[in-house]
Design a protein around this motif. Structure first.
Motif, mmCIF file in Angstrom:
data_model
loop_
_atom_site.group_PDB
_atom_site.id
_atom_site.type_symbol
_atom_site.label_atom_id
_atom_site.label_comp_id
_atom_site.label_asym_id
_atom_site.label_seq_id
_atom_site.Cartn_x
_atom_site.Cartn_y
_atom_site.Cartn_z
ATOM 1 N N SER A 27 73.097 22.757 15.351
ATOM 2 C CA SER A 27 72.713 21.514 15.763
ATOM 3 C C SER A 27 73.827 20.586 16.258
ATOM 4 O O SER A 27 73.185 19.537 16.781
ATOM 5 N N LEU A 28 75.052 20.871 16.537
ATOM 6 C CA LEU A 28 76.036 20.186 16.879
ATOM 7 C C LEU A 28 75.874 19.833 18.603
ATOM 8 O O LEU A 28 75.656 20.747 19.238
ATOM 9 N N ASP A 29 76.099 18.661 18.796
ATOM 10 C CA ASP A 29 75.918 18.169 20.248
ATOM 11 C C ASP A 29 77.062 18.649 21.099
ATOM 12 O O ASP A 29 78.202 18.775 20.697
ATOM 13 N N TYR A 30 76.709 19.019 22.253
ATOM 14 C CA TYR A 30 77.986 19.686 23.201
ATOM 15 C C TYR A 30 79.054 18.881 23.378
ATOM 16 O O TYR A 30 80.202 19.119 23.457
ATOM 17 N N GLU A 34 83.596 18.707 24.126
ATOM 18 C CA GLU A 34 84.172 17.984 25.139
ATOM 19 C C GLU A 34 85.193 17.082 24.619
ATOM 20 O O GLU A 34 86.336 17.102 25.298
ATOM 21 N N MET A 35 84.767 16.433 23.741
ATOM 22 C CA MET A 35 85.866 15.549 22.993
ATOM 23 C C MET A 35 86.909 16.032 22.460
ATOM 24 O O MET A 35 87.985 15.701 22.638
ATOM 25 N N ALA A 36 86.540 17.125 21.602
ATOM 26 C CA ALA A 36 87.667 18.015 21.293
ATOM 27 C C ALA A 36 88.562 18.481 22.157
ATOM 28 O O ALA A 36 89.744 18.383 22.027
ATOM 29 N N ASN A 37 88.066 18.984 23.473
ATOM 30 C CA ASN A 37 88.996 19.449 24.267
ATOM 31 C C ASN A 37 89.934 18.582 24.877
ATOM 32 O O ASN A 37 91.135 18.691 25.214
ATOM 33 N N ASN A 38 89.199 17.159 25.168
ATOM 34 C CA ASN A 38 90.168 16.239 25.286
ATOM 35 C C ASN A 38 91.285 15.817 24.315
ATOM 36 O O ASN A 38 92.439 15.747 24.609
ATOM 37 N N ILE A 396 73.015 11.219 12.619
ATOM 38 C CA ILE A 396 72.365 12.295 13.324
ATOM 39 C C ILE A 396 71.807 11.548 14.669
ATOM 40 O O ILE A 396 71.487 12.206 15.695
ATOM 41 N N ARG A 397 71.590 10.056 14.736
ATOM 42 C CA ARG A 397 71.006 9.572 15.987
ATOM 43 C C ARG A 397 71.752 8.361 16.062
ATOM 44 O O ARG A 397 72.026 7.663 14.927
ATOM 45 N N SER A 398 71.688 7.707 17.229
ATOM 46 C CA SER A 398 72.423 6.308 17.528
ATOM 47 C C SER A 398 71.498 5.145 16.655
ATOM 48 O O SER A 398 70.098 5.430 16.467
#
Length: 473
Positions: A27-30, A34-38, A396-398
């Motif tokens: 269920s993890l958001d892609y 992206e943030m991990a890669n940064n 899980i949501r903003s």
């Protein structure tokens, strides 16, 4: 331990460990990858992982552990988080849940806490006997004796010993760079709760049978009333971030450092900007532990005003989940960042405070409003993740999406409003805190199962919510 709970994700910039059950992992958001890669593009990073409650944050996800060597490492305000030193505190009482069975008693307690505990700031002149420079340099040792209520009974004293750290030492000369206005504002916010996900919650303890011996060594019993506190460094931490972020961003430009995310800020540990941030961050950690202590002091006074002076309250533990500091591992000295991650040490680990050396210290994991919280203890194999576990349920949501998707009626049902088991909340209108409803968060039981399944920690006790005090946003 099942490997189903540990996922190694190979990203262009490096490897990321994710600790999560299959359902949570899928269920993890892609965006978190992206943030991990940064984050993995920061030079010389040795290790990075996510806890199962991971969710998108500013510059770095909440639920991150990131590690550098102290020799050639980096420090990042983005991987510490804006609320430096934010963390948890649990205080134990000598009460049983039957003492608070009457919903009116719970309401009286909530009103008494509200009266003694400001959400945002104290009136001018309050705490005039506390000097801010003593708080930020000496931590709990900077408080006058009257605020350490157990100082007269050293054998039963827990305020200075049952904490992750009662004082962080640093180069105090950096304080001269902080604006006068920040000092005044921070003084007025000492011992205040703040808004958002910060809270004071009254809970009933239910011991996990498999860990009863540890629970009893910690002084827990079934039905015991505990108070869980979640807050951080308030205006002082915010001022530290403000003072350090822009200069660090300029330095990144000069050194040719950067990633695709302009909000991810970092500097070498041995650069003057890195050194200044680390020192000021430690001052904010001192402020944060004192802030939670003074909230606990107000809560203790509120309990005694309602239930009489026979009501006792002592500290079980106080720890942080937004910080960076030096730790020793088999590989030598490392600089560990935790953003929305809790350190959970096993029995015998030398970093345990003395009272918890034999058992391991309590790791304090809040749920969401209307769901259980947990007291956990680290396991030896947690070393693979630098002894980091989750810090809560994880959004899980903003906030804006929650306001659109969740009705006040659904929130009321989650809090059992109108029943004898109602979880009493201080807000007159639940609409004002609907963005903090349980529906905004992941299922905390799935999070805990991921942590235990990965072999990082065990549940010692479950804490059922009875009443909560929150500041409106």
């Amino acid at each position: 331990m099942s490997m189903n709970y540990i996922h190694e994700v190979k990203l262009p910039a490096g490897d990321l460990q994710v600790y999560a059950g299959a359902k949570l992992f899928q269920s993890l958001d892609y965006k978190i990858f992206e943030m991990a890669n940064n984050n993995l593009q920061i030079p010389n990073i040795q290790f990075m992982s996510y806890t199962p409650d991971v969710h998108v944050g500013v510059g770095t996800c909440i639920g991150t552990t990131a590690v550098w060597s102290c020799e050639d490492g980096y420090v990042s305000p983005s991987i510490v988080g804006s609320d430096i030193g934010c963390g948890m505190r649990v205080q134990l009482t000598n009460l049983h849940s039957r003492d608070l069975q009457d919903v009116n008693v719970r309401r009286k307690l909530v009103r008494a806490i509200e009266k003694l505990l400001p959400m945002e700031s104290h009136p001018r002149g309050h705490f005039s006997d506390i000097r801010l420079e003593h708080v930020v340099t000496k931590g709990l040792h900077g408080l006058p004796g009257k605020y350490i209520p157990d100082s007269y009974t050293p054998k039963r004293s827990t305020s200075l010993t049952h904490v992750e750290s009662s004082r962080f030492a640093f180069d105090e000369s950096v304080l001269s760079t902080m604006p006068e206005q920040a000092i005044h504002r921070a003084h007025r916010q000492l011992g205040t709760l703040g808004g958002g996900n910060h809270f004071v919650e009254i809970q009933a303890i239910e011991i996990a049978e498999s860990q009863r011996s540890i629970a009893e060594a910690w002084g827990l019993y079934d039905g015991q009333i505990a108070v869980m506190i979640h807050s951080g460094s308030r205006a002082w931490g915010a001022a530290v971030n403000q003072q350090c972020t822009e200069p660090m961003r300029r330095t990144m430009g000069q050194l040719g450092l950067g990633t695709a995310d302009p909000k991810l800020v970092f500097a070498p540990l041995d650069h003057p900007d890195g050194e200044r941030y680390v020192n000021l961050m430690y001052s904010a950690l001192n402020y944060a532990v004192v802030n939670r202590h003074l909230i606990g002091y107000a809560v203790r006074e509120a309990f005694r005003s309602v239930l009489g002076t026979g009501c006792e309250m002592r500290t079980l533990y106080d720890l942080m989940h937004n910080y960076a500091w030096e730790e020793r591992t088999r590989g030598g000295r490392v600089f560990v960042h935790r953003k929305g991650a809790t350190r959970a040490l096993p029995p015998g680990h030398p970093d345990n405070p003395k009272p918890y050396m034999a058992t391991g210290h309590p790791a304090l994991i809040p749920g969401s409003m209307g769901t259980s919280s947990y007291l956990m203890v680290g396991r030896p194999q947690g070393e693979d993740n630098y002894y980091s576990i989750c810090h809560g349920a994880g959004r899980i949501r903003s906030r804006s999406a929650t306001k659109q998707l969740v009705s006040v009626q659904e929130f009321e049902r989650a809090l059992k409003v109108g029943s004898a088991d109602e979880i009493v909340v201080n807000q007159r209108s639940l609409a004002s805190i609907i963005d903090e409803s349980p529906q905004a968060y992941k299922n905390v039981d799935d999070i805990i199962e991921s942590v235990t399944g990965a072999g990082l920690a065990d549940v010692v006790a479950q804490c059922k919510p009875l009443a909560a005090v929150k500041g409106a946003r």
